[in-house]
Design a protein around this motif. Sequence first.
Motif, PDB file in Angstrom:
ATOM      1  N   ASN A   1       0.823  -1.324   0.073  1.00 43.93           N
ATOM      2  CA  ASN A   1      -0.131  -0.027   0.017  1.00 43.93           C
ATOM      3  C   ASN A   1       1.044   1.294  -0.103  1.00 43.93           C
ATOM      4  OD1 ASN A   1      -2.420   1.561   0.026  1.00 43.93           O
ATOM      5  ND2 ASN A   1      -2.536   1.307   2.442  1.00 43.93           N
ATOM      6  N   GLY A   2       0.600   2.082  -1.001  1.00 42.03           N
ATOM      7  CA  GLY A   2       1.550   3.329  -1.058  1.00 42.03           C
ATOM      8  C   GLY A   2       2.704   3.323  -1.897  1.00 42.03           C
ATOM      9  N   ALA A   3       3.015   2.081  -2.655  1.00 44.78           N
ATOM     10  CA  ALA A   3       4.216   1.976  -3.246  1.00 44.78           C
ATOM     11  C   ALA A   3       4.060   2.906  -4.507  1.00 44.78           C
ATOM     12  CB  ALA A   3       4.206   0.536  -3.568  1.00 44.78           C
ATOM     13  N   GLY A   4       2.830   3.260  -4.931  1.00 42.26           N
ATOM     14  CA  GLY A   4       2.888   3.961  -6.291  1.00 42.26           C
ATOM     15  C   GLY A   4       2.211   3.248  -7.388  1.00 42.26           C
ATOM     16  N   LYS A   5       1.482   2.127  -7.167  1.00 46.65           N
ATOM     17  CA  LYS A   5       0.948   1.433  -8.258  1.00 46.65           C
ATOM     18  C   LYS A   5      -0.323   2.405  -8.793  1.00 46.65           C
ATOM     19  CE  LYS A   5      -0.496  -1.737  -5.425  1.00 46.65           C
ATOM     20  NZ  LYS A   5       0.054  -1.069  -4.087  1.00 46.65           N
ATOM     21  N   SER A   6      -1.186   2.830  -8.138  1.00 47.42           N
ATOM     22  CA  SER A   6      -2.138   3.496  -8.575  1.00 47.42           C
ATOM     23  C   SER A   6      -1.616   4.810  -9.285  1.00 47.42           C
ATOM     24  CB  SER A   6      -3.069   3.991  -7.508  1.00 47.42           C
ATOM     25  OG  SER A   6      -3.969   2.827  -6.912  1.00 47.42           O
ATOM     26  N   THR A   7      -0.751   5.202  -8.680  1.00 42.40           N
ATOM     27  CA  THR A   7      -0.237   6.583  -9.459  1.00 42.40           C
ATOM     28  C   THR A   7       0.406   6.197 -10.930  1.00 42.40           C
ATOM     29  OG1 THR A   7       0.525   7.569  -7.355  1.00 42.40           O
ATOM     30  CG2 THR A   7       1.554   8.135  -9.398  1.00 42.40           C
ATOM     31  N   LEU A   8       1.036   5.061 -11.114  1.00 46.66           N
ATOM     32  CA  LEU A   8       1.570   4.570 -12.349  1.00 46.66           C
ATOM     33  C   LEU A   8       0.235   4.267 -13.296  1.00 46.66           C
ATOM     34  CD1 LEU A   8       3.702   3.666 -14.263  1.00 46.66           C
ATOM     35  CD2 LEU A   8       3.441   1.423 -13.044  1.00 46.66           C
ATOM     36  N   MET A   9      -0.866   3.693 -12.591  1.00 47.00           N
ATOM     37  CA  MET A   9      -2.023   3.431 -13.652  1.00 47.00           C
ATOM     38  C   MET A   9      -2.695   4.900 -14.270  1.00 47.00           C
ATOM     39  SD  MET A   9      -2.528   0.434 -13.940  1.00 47.00           S
ATOM     40  CE  MET A   9      -3.613  -1.004 -13.732  1.00 47.00           C
ATOM     41  N   MET A  10      -2.589   5.797 -13.199  1.00 43.27           N
ATOM     42  CA  MET A  10      -3.035   7.068 -13.489  1.00 43.27           C
ATOM     43  C   MET A  10      -2.487   7.803 -14.379  1.00 43.27           C
ATOM     44  SD  MET A  10      -6.132   6.866 -12.454  1.00 43.27           S
ATOM     45  CE  MET A  10      -6.750   8.519 -12.686  1.00 43.27           C
ATOM     46  N   THR A  11      -1.110   7.639 -14.156  1.00 47.94           N
ATOM     47  CA  THR A  11       0.088   8.280 -15.011  1.00 47.94           C
ATOM     48  C   THR A  11      -0.110   7.897 -16.417  1.00 47.94           C
ATOM     49  OG1 THR A  11       1.451   8.987 -12.982  1.00 47.94           O
ATOM     50  CG2 THR A  11       2.481   9.126 -15.232  1.00 47.94           C
TER      51      THR A  11
ATOM     52  N   HIS B   1       3.944 -11.949 -17.140  1.00 49.83           N
ATOM     53  CA  HIS B   1       5.206 -11.273 -16.311  1.00 49.83           C
ATOM     54  C   HIS B   1       4.813 -10.394 -15.358  1.00 49.83           C
ATOM     55  CE1 HIS B   1       9.256 -10.254 -17.152  1.00 49.83           C
ATOM     56  NE2 HIS B   1       8.889  -8.885 -16.730  1.00 49.83           N
ATOM     57  N   ALA B   2       5.728 -10.179 -14.393  1.00 53.64           N
ATOM     58  CA  ALA B   2       5.321  -9.518 -13.262  1.00 53.64           C
ATOM     59  C   ALA B   2       6.299  -8.709 -12.791  1.00 53.64           C
ATOM     60  CB  ALA B   2       4.971 -10.502 -12.168  1.00 53.64           C
ATOM     61  N   TYR B   3       5.976  -7.337 -12.077  1.00 56.09           N
ATOM     62  CA  TYR B   3       6.980  -6.327 -11.565  1.00 56.09           C
ATOM     63  C   TYR B   3       6.484  -6.380 -10.105  1.00 56.09           C
ATOM     64  CZ  TYR B   3       7.851  -4.886 -16.260  1.00 56.09           C
ATOM     65  OH  TYR B   3       8.226  -5.118 -17.681  1.00 56.09           O
ATOM     66  N   VAL B   4       7.512  -5.805  -9.278  1.00 55.87           N
ATOM     67  CA  VAL B   4       7.415  -5.753  -7.884  1.00 55.87           C
ATOM     68  C   VAL B   4       7.613  -4.275  -7.745  1.00 55.87           C
ATOM     69  CG1 VAL B   4       7.976  -6.105  -5.351  1.00 55.87           C
ATOM     70  CG2 VAL B   4       7.827  -7.887  -7.038  1.00 55.87           C
ATOM     71  N   MET B   5       6.946  -3.328  -7.122  1.00 58.66           N
ATOM     72  CA  MET B   5       7.080  -1.913  -6.911  1.00 58.66           C
ATOM     73  C   MET B   5       7.235  -1.808  -5.538  1.00 58.66           C
ATOM     74  SD  MET B   5       4.876   1.327  -7.993  1.00 58.66           S
ATOM     75  CE  MET B   5       5.623   1.710  -9.825  1.00 58.66           C
ATOM     76  N   VAL B   6       8.489  -0.784  -5.271  1.00 64.17           N
ATOM     77  CA  VAL B   6       8.492  -0.609  -3.541  1.00 64.17           C
ATOM     78  C   VAL B   6       8.920   0.973  -3.685  1.00 64.17           C
ATOM     79  CG1 VAL B   6      10.060  -0.945  -1.612  1.00 64.17           C
ATOM     80  CG2 VAL B   6       9.547  -2.642  -2.789  1.00 64.17           C
ATOM     81  N   ASN B   7       8.193   1.715  -2.763  1.00 65.12           N
ATOM     82  CA  ASN B   7       8.365   3.167  -2.996  1.00 65.12           C
ATOM     83  C   ASN B   7       8.777   3.747  -4.334  1.00 65.12           C
ATOM     84  OD1 ASN B   7       8.318   4.111  -0.369  1.00 65.12           O
ATOM     85  ND2 ASN B   7      10.320   3.126   0.173  1.00 65.12           N
ATOM     86  N   GLY B   8       7.897   3.584  -5.253  1.00 71.67           N
ATOM     87  CA  GLY B   8       7.790   4.324  -6.312  1.00 71.67           C
ATOM     88  C   GLY B   8       8.865   3.791  -7.377  1.00 71.67           C
ATOM     89  N   ALA B   9       9.697   2.759  -7.116  1.00 69.22           N
ATOM     90  CA  ALA B   9      10.688   2.304  -8.039  1.00 69.22           C
ATOM     91  C   ALA B   9      10.264   0.592  -8.207  1.00 69.22           C
ATOM     92  CB  ALA B   9      11.973   2.496  -7.594  1.00 69.22           C
ATOM     93  N   ILE B  10      10.557   0.426  -9.487  1.00 65.23           N
ATOM     94  CA  ILE B  10      10.456  -1.198  -9.783  1.00 65.23           C
ATOM     95  C   ILE B  10      11.677  -1.928  -9.074  1.00 65.23           C
ATOM     96  CG2 ILE B  10      10.583  -3.227 -11.388  1.00 65.23           C
ATOM     97  CD1 ILE B  10       7.861  -1.427 -11.401  1.00 65.23           C
ATOM     98  N   THR B  11      11.707  -2.799  -8.263  1.00 61.40           N
ATOM     99  CA  THR B  11      12.685  -3.438  -7.690  1.00 61.40           C
ATOM    100  C   THR B  11      12.939  -4.819  -8.033  1.00 61.40           C
ATOM    101  OG1 THR B  11      11.398  -4.117  -5.852  1.00 61.40           O
ATOM    102  CG2 THR B  11      12.464  -2.223  -5.587  1.00 61.40           C
ATOM    103  N   MET B  12      11.930  -5.602  -8.689  1.00 59.53           N
ATOM    104  CA  MET B  12      12.097  -6.969  -9.214  1.00 59.53           C
ATOM    105  C   MET B  12      11.307  -7.141 -10.252  1.00 59.53           C
ATOM    106  SD  MET B  12      11.807  -9.888  -6.203  1.00 59.53           S
ATOM    107  CE  MET B  12      11.542  -8.541  -4.692  1.00 59.53           C
ATOM    108  N   GLN B  13      11.709  -8.199 -11.293  1.00 56.14           N
ATOM    109  CA  GLN B  13      10.628  -8.593 -12.035  1.00 56.14           C
ATOM    110  C   GLN B  13      10.809  -9.880 -12.508  1.00 56.14           C
ATOM    111  OE1 GLN B  13      11.055  -7.163 -16.155  1.00 56.14           O
ATOM    112  NE2 GLN B  13      12.546  -5.600 -15.486  1.00 56.14           N
TER     113      GLN B  13
END
Lengths: 246, 309
Positions: A45-55, A212-224
Amino acid sequence: MSEAASEQPLLQVRGVQTYYGKICALRGVDVDVPRGKIVTLIGANGAGKSTLMMTICGSPKPREGRVIYNGEDITGLPTHEIMSRDIAQSPEGRRIFPRMTVLENLQMGAMASKQDTFDGDLRRIFDLFPRLKERQAQRGGTLSGGEQQMLAIGRALMSRPKLLLLDEPSLGLAPLIVKQIFNVIQELNRTDGLTVFLVEQNAFHALRLAHHAYVMVNGAITMQGTGKELLAREEVRAAYLEGGRH
Amino acid sequence: MEYFLQQLINGLTLGSIYGLIAIGYTMVYGIIGMINFAHGDIFMVGSFIAMMMIVALGLTASAGLAFLLLALVLVLIVAMVFASVWGWTVERLAYRPLRGSFRLAPLITAIGMSIVLQNFVQVTQGARVKPLPPIVTGGFTLVTGVNGHNAVQISTMQIVIIVTTFLLMTGFSLLISKTRLGRSQRACEQDSKMAALLGVNVDRTISLTFVMGAALAAVAGLMFLLYYGVIDFYIGFLAGVKAFTAAVLGGIGSLPGAMLGGLLIGLIETFWSGYFSVEYKDVAAFSILVIVLIFMPSGLLGRPEVEKV
Ligand SMILES: Nc1ncnc2c1ncn2[C@@H]1O[C@H](COP(=O)(O)OP(=O)(O)O)[C@@H](O)[C@H]1O
Ligand SMILES: [Mg+2]
């Protein structure tokens, strides 16, 4: 569309940085969503996922970076123009129009559709979600959470998108309904070749579904990696799967 | 009884005019959550444009019926176009640039535009009231009284006003409830961000809402001019305050509420003047507003604020 364009991913996010005032919500995100695939993004929660969708949809606009859809740079376009390019979003919180009927909500979904294929599209949505057919005259605000989510997805599908953005469709829903909704998403992908970019906090189902999958932490992709790969990784299991397996 | 009937007819006529103006207030409020404080002057502009056209065309009561009808439709269209352009301009200059800034800012710019327009009309048209000889004349006697007392009459102009208003309101309700544009407007009203995500051009929809309200105000402006036969640069303020009151009484944001509120304010004013005293008619209207708001804070047909999703 050129030869090259049909081979590149349907959606490319390149170095996107998005700010809310001075707060940096996305710190240079790169994501590819290939044609015909399901790509999942997980994160706390708060990682920035929705922000990416909206961007991706142009609201807010990124300060740096580009969003490329179908070979076209759509970064600066107003939201309504982006959404008339075969992109649809079922946003976080569903955002059903509460004082419109189910049918009117679906009519709103057809707003961006170019041809007049309304009747056929409506029948298809009702086949996917028979509950919506029963409730078509009821106001959106009076539906249950699960029905609202079905309506949000149905509404997004009414524009016949090539790319469907789904922001936490499982949030707050009973396991049985989550399963039903994920089944529909998978079926749409398999039979219609619909490209899906799926955001989830609740990662188990989403990763199982994903090519394919990505992991987002604090507004950055950390794993895929592929969905299976991420499911197998200890740090992913510890951070995102506890209690998420139904 | 006859006196009551006569007051009812007069009240419905006045209320129709208020109702048409009130729609503009309520629709704009519905979609941007703010009052358009320049709306009253749009009504005034409509009235003045109509007056200028009528003078230019040399329209009088002696004109043939067909010509009169055609000319009035032409006058109406021109008045609606001018009022619409002004309504559009108000949104572009006073509201859109300030969207997202603090809530009182657009209010101040709108009042500014309203003052500019009033002064412009005052300077170019003069500050005195402008009379217009009756054009639509005649009427019907519904009840013949005894020795001229207790007669109930309805003038042609009153019929025109009530029928036009009824048709416009019906048409408008259908437009809002059944058409693509109406659905977009309701969608922007309920969740403009979601509407944009579905491909709705929110800015354009807001502009169109100002324009539609302005067009209806212009209809009211022409009918006011033909009914009362005098206008001045200040009528927009007075009618605007009444229509705004009507919109709040009916429940701001609600279309049927604006119509109901308009009719009620018209009836209250007329009956109060008819049975009590003309001086206190506005006090009566506002008192009823206050009483209604005490017991029904969101107006007669307004939606209680709890339904926020
Ligand atoms: N409208 C907004 N204004 C300011 N900050 C916001 C806004 N929306 C989100 N944020 C902040 O941006 C960060 C990312 O939020 P969000 O994209 O909603 O995360 P997620 O969807 O992964 O839960 C959070 O810190 C959140 O507080
Ligand atoms: Mg989110």
